[in-house]
Design an enzyme around this catalytic site. Structure first.
Site, PDB file in Angstrom:
ATOM      1  N   LEU A  47       0.842  -1.192   0.000  1.00  0.00           N
ATOM      2  CA  LEU A  47       0.000   0.000   0.000  1.00  0.00           C
ATOM      3  C   LEU A  47       0.881   1.248   0.000  1.00  0.00           C
ATOM      4  O   LEU A  47       0.646   2.187  -0.755  1.00  0.00           O
ATOM      5  CB  LEU A  47      -0.917  -0.007   1.230  1.00  0.00           C
ATOM      6  CG  LEU A  47      -1.774   1.236   1.473  1.00  0.00           C
ATOM      7  CD1 LEU A  47      -2.736   1.482   0.317  1.00  0.00           C
ATOM      8  CD2 LEU A  47      -2.549   1.085   2.794  1.00  0.00           C
ATOM      9  N   TYR A  48       1.910   1.235   0.842  1.00  0.00           N
ATOM     10  CA  TYR A  48       2.805   2.387   0.928  1.00  0.00           C
ATOM     11  C   TYR A  48       4.121   1.976   1.573  1.00  0.00           C
ATOM     12  O   TYR A  48       4.246   0.873   2.116  1.00  0.00           O
ATOM     13  CB  TYR A  48       2.160   3.526   1.724  1.00  0.00           C
ATOM     14  CG  TYR A  48       2.013   3.251   3.217  1.00  0.00           C
ATOM     15  CD1 TYR A  48       2.879   3.835   4.134  1.00  0.00           C
ATOM     16  CD2 TYR A  48       1.021   2.409   3.709  1.00  0.00           C
ATOM     17  CE1 TYR A  48       2.752   3.580   5.499  1.00  0.00           C
ATOM     18  CE2 TYR A  48       0.884   2.147   5.057  1.00  0.00           C
ATOM     19  CZ  TYR A  48       1.754   2.731   5.953  1.00  0.00           C
ATOM     20  OH  TYR A  48       1.633   2.474   7.294  1.00  0.00           O
ATOM     21  N   HIS A 134      -3.805  -2.731  -2.691  1.00  0.00           N
ATOM     22  CA  HIS A 134      -3.671  -3.280  -1.347  1.00  0.00           C
ATOM     23  C   HIS A 134      -2.849  -4.565  -1.311  1.00  0.00           C
ATOM     24  O   HIS A 134      -2.665  -5.157  -0.241  1.00  0.00           O
ATOM     25  CB  HIS A 134      -5.070  -3.535  -0.766  1.00  0.00           C
ATOM     26  CG  HIS A 134      -5.125  -3.594   0.718  1.00  0.00           C
ATOM     27  ND1 HIS A 134      -5.506  -4.729   1.402  1.00  0.00           N
ATOM     28  CD2 HIS A 134      -4.852  -2.678   1.670  1.00  0.00           C
ATOM     29  CE1 HIS A 134      -5.473  -4.501   2.704  1.00  0.00           C
ATOM     30  NE2 HIS A 134      -5.075  -3.275   2.897  1.00  0.00           N
ATOM     31  N   LYS A 136       0.117  -7.125  -0.938  1.00  0.00           N
ATOM     32  CA  LYS A 136       1.370  -7.120  -0.179  1.00  0.00           C
ATOM     33  C   LYS A 136       2.212  -8.321  -0.646  1.00  0.00           C
ATOM     34  O   LYS A 136       2.108  -9.427  -0.105  1.00  0.00           O
ATOM     35  CB  LYS A 136       1.112  -7.211   1.329  1.00  0.00           C
ATOM     36  CG  LYS A 136      -0.086  -6.390   1.841  1.00  0.00           C
ATOM     37  CD  LYS A 136       0.066  -4.901   1.647  1.00  0.00           C
ATOM     38  CE  LYS A 136      -1.219  -4.157   1.986  1.00  0.00           C
ATOM     39  NZ  LYS A 136      -1.732  -4.348   3.331  1.00  0.00           N
ATOM     40  N   ASP A 141      14.154 -12.708  -6.434  1.00  0.00           N
ATOM     41  CA  ASP A 141      14.481 -13.815  -7.338  1.00  0.00           C
ATOM     42  C   ASP A 141      13.277 -14.759  -7.410  1.00  0.00           C
ATOM     43  O   ASP A 141      12.221 -14.344  -7.855  1.00  0.00           O
ATOM     44  CB  ASP A 141      15.758 -14.517  -6.894  1.00  0.00           C
ATOM     45  CG  ASP A 141      17.000 -13.634  -7.086  1.00  0.00           C
ATOM     46  OD1 ASP A 141      16.927 -12.687  -7.893  1.00  0.00           O
ATOM     47  OD2 ASP A 141      18.023 -13.881  -6.425  1.00  0.00           O
TER      48      ASP A 141
END
Length: 445
Positions: A47-48, A134, A136, A141
């Site tokens: 998200l940030y 949203h 994550k 690799d």
């Protein structure tokens, strides 16, 4: 246990290649470790990125790796609204990433639903209720670290979450890397300190027409999905452990998680044990109806106590967010009583000085465990507004089953029963205005 069929073909893995992290500190240390070892690619979707010292150290580690491995590919995907919001000292995710902006592709997704008059009148922070990036996903690799955690100091120190590292899994890494790149190339990009549409973004995210942009992004994401399906269709491997990538992008008409959960929550098997966790408990009506009126399994729901809600003690409207969730829990408990669903229980997480952000689903029956891990909170936002990614793990391996139980038990060690009596405690006080507006604002939570 017959696990409901997932829309995406599975990937067989060795159980030893799934590492379950236990603390935010381990999460942060693993990010640094994997960054320092990467040889071909780093792709981060969040998200940030926060503005603190830990976040800057992560950026510095990426910079060091860029300098050491000249042809390494670095891609970062954040949400534009959250990623350009400035702190009191003028910093934002974009400014923190300046040391790597000359070599990294830094993409910023902007929901097509925020446009026109609404975009002009909604203030910063409030505009984030319309929709966000949203997912994550942290790829190094062929290693994929999936979580509900953002790249910010509280998620590295005192915010309870879940973190699964799939090691040496090229198929999963390739798929999620393609998803990150596809969404990124259909978004804004940071160039010379400016934020401009990517050269491959053929429709402006909020000026080019909401439906046109959604059609473009849906076509591109579905192309990635179909390529993955074709590559996996003929796999006849026998394995004790399988993993399945799952996307939920409701505004694009991609409903893999929603379709799966509709099957899971409708299961009629009183012997099955099911557990669900969300820091922001806000089931959509479809899920509530299936759980309370169709399913017969035992269900334990774990959510944040008001003290463990990240908005507890906030100023402005944000201070009303914890009581909004208390009101939602109260309404669910009342519906549970009316439906006489006696084997559904709610629990609240509290650990002094910590907040609760863990999310996921577990089912256990007939010597097999299934769990979902990723970004979704299973609420209205996750279903309809935001871009979400999860992995479903299904295993009959005794060692991995034990580790999954231990992970779940760690969450419940800091929990107490949440019922109508607990909701009378002062921290759960629900102001009258919240009871009035709750139904109106639930779709933004």
């Amino acid at each position: 246990m017959e696990v409901p069929e997932c829309e995406m073909p599975g990937i067989p893995i060795e159980s030893s290649n799934l590492e379950i992290l236990e603390t935010p500190t381990q999460f942060y240390e693993k990010l640094l470790e994997l960054t320092a070892r990467s040889e071909r690619r780093i792709a981060l979707s969040s998200l940030y990125l926060g503005e603190g010292l830990l976040e800057k150290q992560l950026v510095s580690t990426i910079r060091e790796r860029i300098d050491q491995v000249k042809d390494i590919d670095v891609t970062i995907l954040l949400d534009l609204l959250r990623g350009t919001r400035r702190s009191s000292d003028g910093e934002s995710s974009v400014t923190v990433m300046k040391p790597i902006s000359d070599r990294a592709k830094i993409f910023l997704y902007h929901t097509p639903e925020l446009n026109g008059l609404v975009k002009r009148v909604l203030p910063q922070r409030a505009d984030e209720i319309i929709g966000l990036q949203h997912m994550k996903l942290y790829i190094f690799d062929d290693n994929v670290l999936i979580s509900g955690a953002n790249l910010s100091d509280s998620y590295f120190t005192d915010r309870t979450d879940r973190w699964f590292l799939f090691k040496n899994c090229k198929t999963l890494a390739d798929f999620f890397h393609e998803i990150i790149t596809t969404v990124g190339e259909s978004s804004f990009i940071v160039q010379n300190d400016d934020v401009v549409p990517s050269s491959k973004c053929d429709v402006h995210p909020y000026l080019g027409g909401s439906q046109s942009y959604r059609d473009l992004l849906k076509l591109r994401v579905e192309s990635v999905i179909e390529t993955y399906r074709e590559a996996r269709r003929s796999d006849k491997t026998v394995s004790e452990t399988w993993i399945y990538p799952i996307l939920q992008m409701g505004l694009l008409g991609i409903h893999q998680e929603y379709n799966l959960l509709n099957k899971v929550f409708a299961i009629k098997d009183a012997r099955m044990k099911m557990t669900m966790a969300s820091g922001y408990f806000n089931f959509i009506r479809d899920y509530e109806d299936l759980i309370l009126n169709e399913g017969t399994y035992q269900l334990d729901i774990l959510t944040a106590s008001p003290f463990a809600n990240g908005f507890f003690g906030s100023k402005g409207f944000s201070k009303y967010i914890p009581p909004l969730y208390s009101n939602i829990s109260e309404q669910f408990l009342l519906k549970m009583q009316r439906s006489n669903r006696l084997n559904v229980q709610m629990h609240q997480y509290f650990k002094e000085g910590w907040t609760f952000h863990a999310k996921g689903l577990w089912t256990e029956h007939d010597n097999k465990i299934m769990t979902l891990v990723g970004s979704s909170n299973y609420g209205y936002r996750s279903v309809h507004r935001d871009l979400e990614a999860q992995v479903m793990v299904v295993t009959s391996d005794p060692n991995l089953m034990g580790r999954l139980r231990e992970e779940k038990d760690r969450l419940f060690k800091c929990s107490t029963h949440l019922d109508m009596v607990a909701l009378q405690q002062p921290e759960h006080h629900i102001p009258p205005i919240i009871r009035v507006i709750s139904r109106l604002v639930r779709s933004f939570l």
